[in-house]
Scaffold this motif. Structure first.
Motif, PDB file in Angstrom:
ATOM      1  N   LYS A   1       1.504  -3.747   3.626  1.00 42.68           N
ATOM      2  CA  LYS A   1       0.269  -3.248   4.216  1.00 42.68           C
ATOM      3  C   LYS A   1       0.326  -3.219   5.742  1.00 42.68           C
ATOM      4  O   LYS A   1      -0.179  -2.307   6.377  1.00 42.68           O
ATOM      5  CB  LYS A   1      -0.858  -4.165   3.737  1.00 42.68           C
ATOM      6  CG  LYS A   1      -2.238  -3.650   3.963  1.00 42.68           C
ATOM      7  CD  LYS A   1      -3.223  -4.659   3.383  1.00 42.68           C
ATOM      8  CE  LYS A   1      -4.625  -4.358   3.873  1.00 42.68           C
ATOM      9  NZ  LYS A   1      -5.554  -5.420   3.513  1.00 42.68           N
ATOM     10  N   ARG A   2       0.969  -4.206   6.323  1.00 39.91           N
ATOM     11  CA  ARG A   2       0.973  -4.316   7.784  1.00 39.91           C
ATOM     12  C   ARG A   2       1.773  -3.209   8.438  1.00 39.91           C
ATOM     13  O   ARG A   2       1.640  -2.982   9.633  1.00 39.91           O
ATOM     14  CB  ARG A   2       1.585  -5.643   8.225  1.00 39.91           C
ATOM     15  CG  ARG A   2       1.282  -6.803   7.362  1.00 39.91           C
ATOM     16  CD  ARG A   2       1.733  -8.071   8.038  1.00 39.91           C
ATOM     17  NE  ARG A   2       1.068  -8.193   9.321  1.00 39.91           N
ATOM     18  CZ  ARG A   2       0.644  -9.335   9.831  1.00 39.91           C
ATOM     19  NH1 ARG A   2       0.840 -10.441   9.184  1.00 39.91           N
ATOM     20  NH2 ARG A   2       0.047  -9.366  10.992  1.00 39.91           N
ATOM     21  N   GLN A   3       2.659  -2.580   7.684  1.00 42.74           N
ATOM     22  CA  GLN A   3       3.486  -1.532   8.277  1.00 42.74           C
ATOM     23  C   GLN A   3       2.841  -0.169   8.157  1.00 42.74           C
ATOM     24  O   GLN A   3       3.422   0.818   8.581  1.00 42.74           O
ATOM     25  CB  GLN A   3       4.854  -1.521   7.609  1.00 42.74           C
ATOM     26  CG  GLN A   3       5.658  -2.750   7.996  1.00 42.74           C
ATOM     27  CD  GLN A   3       6.880  -2.951   7.140  1.00 42.74           C
ATOM     28  OE1 GLN A   3       7.053  -2.280   6.131  1.00 42.74           O
ATOM     29  NE2 GLN A   3       7.713  -3.882   7.540  1.00 42.74           N
ATOM     30  N   LEU A   4       1.668  -0.118   7.569  1.00 44.96           N
ATOM     31  CA  LEU A   4       0.964   1.149   7.438  1.00 44.96           C
ATOM     32  C   LEU A   4      -0.277   1.128   8.320  1.00 44.96           C
ATOM     33  O   LEU A   4      -0.783   0.076   8.675  1.00 44.96           O
ATOM     34  CB  LEU A   4       0.556   1.370   5.981  1.00 44.96           C
ATOM     35  CG  LEU A   4       1.722   1.553   5.005  1.00 44.96           C
ATOM     36  CD1 LEU A   4       1.249   1.335   3.585  1.00 44.96           C
ATOM     37  CD2 LEU A   4       2.344   2.912   5.151  1.00 44.96           C
TER      38      LEU A   4
ATOM     39  N   ILE B   1     -12.047   7.001  11.021  1.00 40.95           N
ATOM     40  CA  ILE B   1     -11.501   6.244  12.143  1.00 40.95           C
ATOM     41  C   ILE B   1     -10.268   5.457  11.710  1.00 40.95           C
ATOM     42  O   ILE B   1     -10.083   5.157  10.530  1.00 40.95           O
ATOM     43  CB  ILE B   1     -12.538   5.244  12.719  1.00 40.95           C
ATOM     44  CG1 ILE B   1     -13.162   4.424  11.592  1.00 40.95           C
ATOM     45  CG2 ILE B   1     -13.608   5.973  13.511  1.00 40.95           C
ATOM     46  CD1 ILE B   1     -13.910   3.234  12.090  1.00 40.95           C
ATOM     47  N   ILE B   2      -9.456   5.127  12.705  1.00 41.02           N
ATOM     48  CA  ILE B   2      -8.317   4.254  12.468  1.00 41.02           C
ATOM     49  C   ILE B   2      -8.815   2.813  12.455  1.00 41.02           C
ATOM     50  O   ILE B   2      -9.629   2.424  13.289  1.00 41.02           O
ATOM     51  CB  ILE B   2      -7.261   4.461  13.565  1.00 41.02           C
ATOM     52  CG1 ILE B   2      -6.693   5.879  13.448  1.00 41.02           C
ATOM     53  CG2 ILE B   2      -6.134   3.439  13.446  1.00 41.02           C
ATOM     54  CD1 ILE B   2      -5.940   6.312  14.684  1.00 41.02           C
ATOM     55  N   ASP B   3      -8.329   2.067  11.510  1.00 42.14           N
ATOM     56  CA  ASP B   3      -8.804   0.701  11.326  1.00 42.14           C
ATOM     57  C   ASP B   3      -7.635  -0.269  11.459  1.00 42.14           C
ATOM     58  O   ASP B   3      -7.005  -0.629  10.475  1.00 42.14           O
ATOM     59  CB  ASP B   3      -9.447   0.596   9.938  1.00 42.14           C
ATOM     60  CG  ASP B   3      -9.817  -0.841   9.602  1.00 42.14           C
ATOM     61  OD1 ASP B   3     -10.024  -1.620  10.545  1.00 42.14           O
ATOM     62  OD2 ASP B   3      -9.887  -1.159   8.409  1.00 42.14           O
ATOM     63  N   PRO B   4      -7.350  -0.690  12.697  1.00 46.01           N
ATOM     64  CA  PRO B   4      -6.183  -1.572  12.887  1.00 46.01           C
ATOM     65  C   PRO B   4      -6.366  -2.933  12.228  1.00 46.01           C
ATOM     66  O   PRO B   4      -5.376  -3.587  11.904  1.00 46.01           O
ATOM     67  CB  PRO B   4      -6.078  -1.717  14.413  1.00 46.01           C
ATOM     68  CG  PRO B   4      -7.066  -0.763  15.001  1.00 46.01           C
ATOM     69  CD  PRO B   4      -8.066  -0.439  13.935  1.00 46.01           C
ATOM     70  N   THR B   5      -7.592  -3.359  12.042  1.00 47.51           N
ATOM     71  CA  THR B   5      -7.802  -4.688  11.463  1.00 47.51           C
ATOM     72  C   THR B   5      -7.690  -4.652   9.942  1.00 47.51           C
ATOM     73  O   THR B   5      -7.476  -5.689   9.315  1.00 47.51           O
ATOM     74  CB  THR B   5      -9.201  -5.221  11.832  1.00 47.51           C
ATOM     75  OG1 THR B   5     -10.192  -4.405  11.196  1.00 47.51           O
ATOM     76  CG2 THR B   5      -9.428  -5.183  13.328  1.00 47.51           C
TER      77      THR B   5
ATOM     78  N   CYS C   1       2.115   5.941   6.994  1.00 47.00           N
ATOM     79  CA  CYS C   1       3.192   5.277   7.721  1.00 47.00           C
ATOM     80  C   CYS C   1       3.022   5.517   9.221  1.00 47.00           C
ATOM     81  O   CYS C   1       2.373   6.464   9.633  1.00 47.00           O
ATOM     82  CB  CYS C   1       4.552   5.875   7.366  1.00 47.00           C
ATOM     83  SG  CYS C   1       4.982   5.881   5.652  1.00 47.00           S
ATOM     84  N   GLU C   2       3.688   4.685  10.005  1.00 43.35           N
ATOM     85  CA  GLU C   2       3.734   4.949  11.443  1.00 43.35           C
ATOM     86  C   GLU C   2       4.817   5.975  11.717  1.00 43.35           C
ATOM     87  O   GLU C   2       5.737   5.734  12.502  1.00 43.35           O
ATOM     88  CB  GLU C   2       4.013   3.656  12.204  1.00 43.35           C
ATOM     89  CG  GLU C   2       2.834   2.718  12.187  1.00 43.35           C
ATOM     90  CD  GLU C   2       3.088   1.490  13.022  1.00 43.35           C
ATOM     91  OE1 GLU C   2       4.272   1.186  13.290  1.00 43.35           O
ATOM     92  OE2 GLU C   2       2.109   0.836  13.398  1.00 43.35           O
TER      93      GLU C   2
ATOM     94  N   ARG D   1       0.847  -1.184   0.000  1.00 45.60           N
ATOM     95  CA  ARG D   1       0.000   0.000   0.000  1.00 45.60           C
ATOM     96  C   ARG D   1       0.888   1.241   0.000  1.00 45.60           C
ATOM     97  O   ARG D   1       2.041   1.186   0.420  1.00 45.60           O
ATOM     98  CB  ARG D   1      -0.893   0.025   1.249  1.00 45.60           C
ATOM     99  CG  ARG D   1      -1.930  -1.078   1.280  1.00 45.60           C
ATOM    100  CD  ARG D   1      -2.969  -0.917   0.204  1.00 45.60           C
ATOM    101  NE  ARG D   1      -3.995  -1.964   0.265  1.00 45.60           N
ATOM    102  CZ  ARG D   1      -3.919  -3.140  -0.315  1.00 45.60           C
ATOM    103  NH1 ARG D   1      -2.840  -3.473  -0.992  1.00 45.60           N
ATOM    104  NH2 ARG D   1      -4.898  -4.006  -0.216  1.00 45.60           N
ATOM    105  N   THR D   2       0.309   2.342  -0.433  1.00 46.62           N
ATOM    106  CA  THR D   2       1.065   3.580  -0.536  1.00 46.62           C
ATOM    107  C   THR D   2       0.618   4.550   0.547  1.00 46.62           C
ATOM    108  O   THR D   2      -0.573   4.780   0.731  1.00 46.62           O
ATOM    109  CB  THR D   2       0.830   4.219  -1.912  1.00 46.62           C
ATOM    110  OG1 THR D   2       1.178   3.270  -2.911  1.00 46.62           O
ATOM    111  CG2 THR D   2       1.670   5.468  -2.084  1.00 46.62           C
TER     112      THR D   2
END
Ligand code: ZN
Length: 100
Positions: free
Chosen positions: A27-30, A42-46, A57-58, A16-17
């Motif tokens: 994707k998991r790092q974003l 909202i933030i969507d951790p799942t 990015c984090e 993902r960009t």
């Protein structure tokens, strides 16, 4: 045809960009941010919620750009982020190290 060896995993990793720095990451790092059907952001951790999603990015820099320079609303195709949601997102960004 021989079955695949046990324990092997598909090589494909979803990419993902980041909407702020335009870098591509796994994707998991974003962090996924979703605009729900009711307009909430909202933030969507799942990563499983439906709605229009954007990724950051984090990284405090990317969150700052996303929240203060209009990057995130543009990516989510909305005018502004609702105030309550913006506070939640800002709190999340501060946990990443963004100075208030
Ligand atoms: Zn970024």
């Amino acid at each position: 045809m021989a079955p695949p060896p046990r324990g092997s995993r598909p090589r494909h990793v979803p990419q993902r960009t980041c909407v702020a720095c335009r870098q591509t990451s796994a994707k998991r790092q974003l962090v996924r941010i979703v605009r729900g059907p009711d307009g909430t952001v909202i933030i969507d951790p799942t990563g499983k919620r439906s709605g229009r999603g954007a990724y950051l990015c984090e990284s405090p820099e990317c969150w700052q750009a996303g929240l203060t320079r209009g990057v995130l609303p543009r990516a989510l195709k909305i005018e502004t982020i609702p105030e309550d949601d913006l506070q939640n997102l800002s709190a999340f960004a501060q946990r990443l190290g963004l100075q208030p």
